[in-house]
Scaffold this active site. Sequence first.
Site, PDB file in Angstrom:
ATOM      1  N   HIS A 166      -1.784   1.481  15.797  1.00 50.29           N
ATOM      2  CA  HIS A 166      -0.570   1.797  15.037  1.00 50.29           C
ATOM      3  C   HIS A 166       0.688   1.632  15.888  1.00 50.29           C
ATOM      4  CE1 HIS A 166      -3.748   3.743  12.706  1.00 50.29           C
ATOM      5  NE2 HIS A 166      -2.923   3.746  11.680  1.00 50.29           N
ATOM      6  N   TYR A 182      -1.864  -3.782  10.847  1.00 49.64           N
ATOM      7  CA  TYR A 182      -2.774  -4.015   9.714  1.00 49.64           C
ATOM      8  C   TYR A 182      -2.685  -5.446   9.189  1.00 49.64           C
ATOM      9  CZ  TYR A 182      -2.777   1.135   9.156  1.00 49.64           C
ATOM     10  OH  TYR A 182      -2.864   2.498   9.342  1.00 49.64           O
ATOM     11  N   GLU A 240      -4.926  -6.271   2.615  1.00 48.76           N
ATOM     12  CA  GLU A 240      -3.777  -6.990   3.170  1.00 48.76           C
ATOM     13  C   GLU A 240      -3.846  -8.487   2.885  1.00 48.76           C
ATOM     14  OE1 GLU A 240      -5.541  -4.787   4.982  1.00 48.76           O
ATOM     15  OE2 GLU A 240      -4.108  -3.138   5.199  1.00 48.76           O
ATOM     16  N   PRO A 274      -5.865  -9.128   8.778  1.00 48.15           N
ATOM     17  CA  PRO A 274      -6.597  -9.765   7.674  1.00 48.15           C
ATOM     18  C   PRO A 274      -5.717 -10.753   6.896  1.00 48.15           C
ATOM     19  CG  PRO A 274      -7.004  -7.406   7.687  1.00 48.15           C
ATOM     20  CD  PRO A 274      -5.898  -7.669   8.685  1.00 48.15           C
ATOM     21  N   GLN A 286       1.622  -1.913   5.768  1.00 47.05           N
ATOM     22  CA  GLN A 286       1.934  -0.532   6.163  1.00 47.05           C
ATOM     23  C   GLN A 286       2.246  -0.366   7.658  1.00 47.05           C
ATOM     24  OE1 GLN A 286      -1.013   2.754   5.205  1.00 47.05           O
ATOM     25  NE2 GLN A 286       0.543   2.959   3.626  1.00 47.05           N
ATOM     26  N   PHE A 287       1.502  -1.040   8.488  1.00 44.15           N
ATOM     27  CA  PHE A 287       1.782  -1.130   9.923  1.00 44.15           C
ATOM     28  C   PHE A 287       1.549  -2.588  10.318  1.00 44.15           C
ATOM     29  CE2 PHE A 287       0.958   3.327   9.473  1.00 44.15           C
ATOM     30  CZ  PHE A 287       1.693   3.962  10.466  1.00 44.15           C
ATOM     31  N   ALA A 288       2.331  -3.099  11.264  1.00 43.09           N
ATOM     32  CA  ALA A 288       2.117  -4.477  11.704  1.00 43.09           C
ATOM     33  C   ALA A 288       0.680  -4.662  12.190  1.00 43.09           C
ATOM     34  CB  ALA A 288       3.101  -4.840  12.810  1.00 43.09           C
ATOM     35  N   GLU A 324       0.830  -1.204   0.000  1.00 44.27           N
ATOM     36  CA  GLU A 324       0.000   0.000   0.000  1.00 44.27           C
ATOM     37  C   GLU A 324       0.864   1.254   0.000  1.00 44.27           C
ATOM     38  OE1 GLU A 324      -2.212  -0.899   3.514  1.00 44.27           O
ATOM     39  OE2 GLU A 324      -3.133  -2.651   2.571  1.00 44.27           O
TER      40      GLU A 324
END
Lengths: 348, 337
Positions: B129, B86, B60, B89, B82-84, B29
């Site tokens: 985040h 995230y 994801e 899914p 983008q961030f752990a 992303e």
Amino acid sequence: MATRKSAPATARKTTVKSGKKDFNGGTFLDFDRDTELKAYREMMLIRRFEEKAGQLYGMGFIGGFCHLYIGQEAVVVGMQMALKDGDQVITGYRDHGHMLACGMSARGVMAELTGRRGGLSKGKGGSMHMFSKEKNFYGGHGIVGAQVSLGTGLAFANRYRGNDNVSLAYFGDGAANQGQVYESFNMAALWKLPVIYIIENNRYAMGTAVSRASAQTDFSMRGASFGIPGYQVDGMDVRAVAAAAEEAVAHCRAGKGPLILEMLTYRYRGHSMSDPAKYRSKDEVQKMRSEHDPIEQVRARLLEKGWATEDELRAIDKDVRDIVADSADFAQSDPEPDVSELYTDILL
Amino acid sequence: MPRMTMIEAIRSAMDVSMERDDRVVVFGEDVGYFGGVFRCTQGLQQKYGRTRCFDAPISESGIVGAAIGMAAYGLKPCVEIQFADYMYPAYDQLTQEAARMRYRSNHQFTCPMVVRMPTGGGIFGGQTHSQSPEALFTHVCGLKVVVPSTPYDAKGLLIASIEDPDPVIFLEPKRLYNGPFDGHHDRPVTPWAGHPAADVPEGHFVVPLGEAATVREGSAVTIVTYGTMVHVAAAAAEETGIDAEIIDLRTLLPLDLEAITRSVRKTGRCMVLHEATLTSGFGGELAALVQEHCFYNLEGPVVRVAGWDTPYPHAQEWDYFPGPARVGQALKDMMEA
């Protein structure tokens, strides 16, 4: 499943068109004076609140993530006009505007941004994570797209309880590509759930333009394979949003199942406070501001029709500024949560 | 030798790998045109084109699932979540598909894939985040898990991960991207420039997976840690004057058990330190291993210092974060016990 009472379908002609791409020439509700003034005040409150939040961020009073709603005000204000008591609202992380439109206190929102105990989540949630049971606002969700399934569940609960309430599930053009959105669409259509999926298409998922990440950029069509009707709406014109909202809410209250409203809108600021917004031109932003600004549109109509004088509008501005200034003062002076709050509200 | 931040070192690792091997493909992303939310992929699309570095939709599960398919057919995808926070899914794809491709296919297919994720807190990210989900990966057989603590290691480990024949979860402590953060949040930010591990070779080199580093030698107590906490541990040792030996694991799986046991047998005391929540954290596994292997060398119980068992708070970030004061106090308590 309990059956719900079916509300009669309204006889109004369709006020939104499928497939309309232009920001101009849409159909809309004719607002009377009071409605125009209400729209003006509410949109102004969101704008001034967000400007102040941006300032407090710059001054270091707000840390971390902060996503401003400036430019998109007409969407929530217009949608809210069609709601009645008990209808639910849920959204993603760009949520301050939704909360103010739901009637949540500016103090509570601002103090949450600064992480103070008077914030709506006692300062523990931050910008993206706030709720209000009283106002039927179900968050404030930092995980992109996750709230769409929850909004579907809210609609299920309405149907199960046999009321005629409607759930509004807001998400963005970026979130529209999450798999769970389509799982939700299928269930909502299958079970005829009273949920309106409001896709706030502001053209950029963070720094990625819609066309770089979406095969189908007409988001109103995203429910087509489930038989969910979808409409594109001029999300910069609060009257067009209100018209779409009225139709969509009537559709849901009548037990006809879910509906998609794609709001063609635009955010003036970056995705978050750290976004230099190099992925679009200044001209593009300026053009939207000068030609489509949702607040300026209402203001121009009010003056043109002689429904308000400059002085009267200034008085509204002052009112709004006072509310925002008070919220900012509170959000800076209210104490931070006590350390003992670390372990509260996790489990009973 | 060039000085690099951790961001530059990670970018350089991908650059070097893409240059050397055209099977390496980078996507995620905002990764292509925008250059990544933390700018780790900046310039790669311009250099290698849109077929090798490109934007993915916010999907994801789809991103990781597609990467597994690409890897099974011989590509070497290096994807960014983008961030752990995230990754959930995609957790199904990671645990049930990626981790078992080799086992399930009787070794006919493998999954040479890297999933990069910024991890940890310290940037006021709040509950969605700031998470450190490494234990969710170390609990899965068939994954390798890497957490660098310096630019040098980040580059060498990432190249090793990309060249590895199996799926690697590469967790990048986001608070270390721009400097060696030691937990003193109220002091000015220290940049990487000037830190010895910011000297990073421009070209190809690897830091092998499965080898811990002893970043501080000491005789009184062993601190087993990784990521941001390596720097916090060093600060706590300096500030308390307790002669701690600090083991930076660098790779959680495969684990360098030998380095841990060698040190604990020498010092007789062991602290396990991580930012992730305490209960069922990776520290529990480390503590169990230490007592299994070093029980008769221990002069006191193995101590775990970790994040509290709470969601990552917005307002109380520094109450949550196990900073040098908390680590230092725990060190003192251990020495007095």
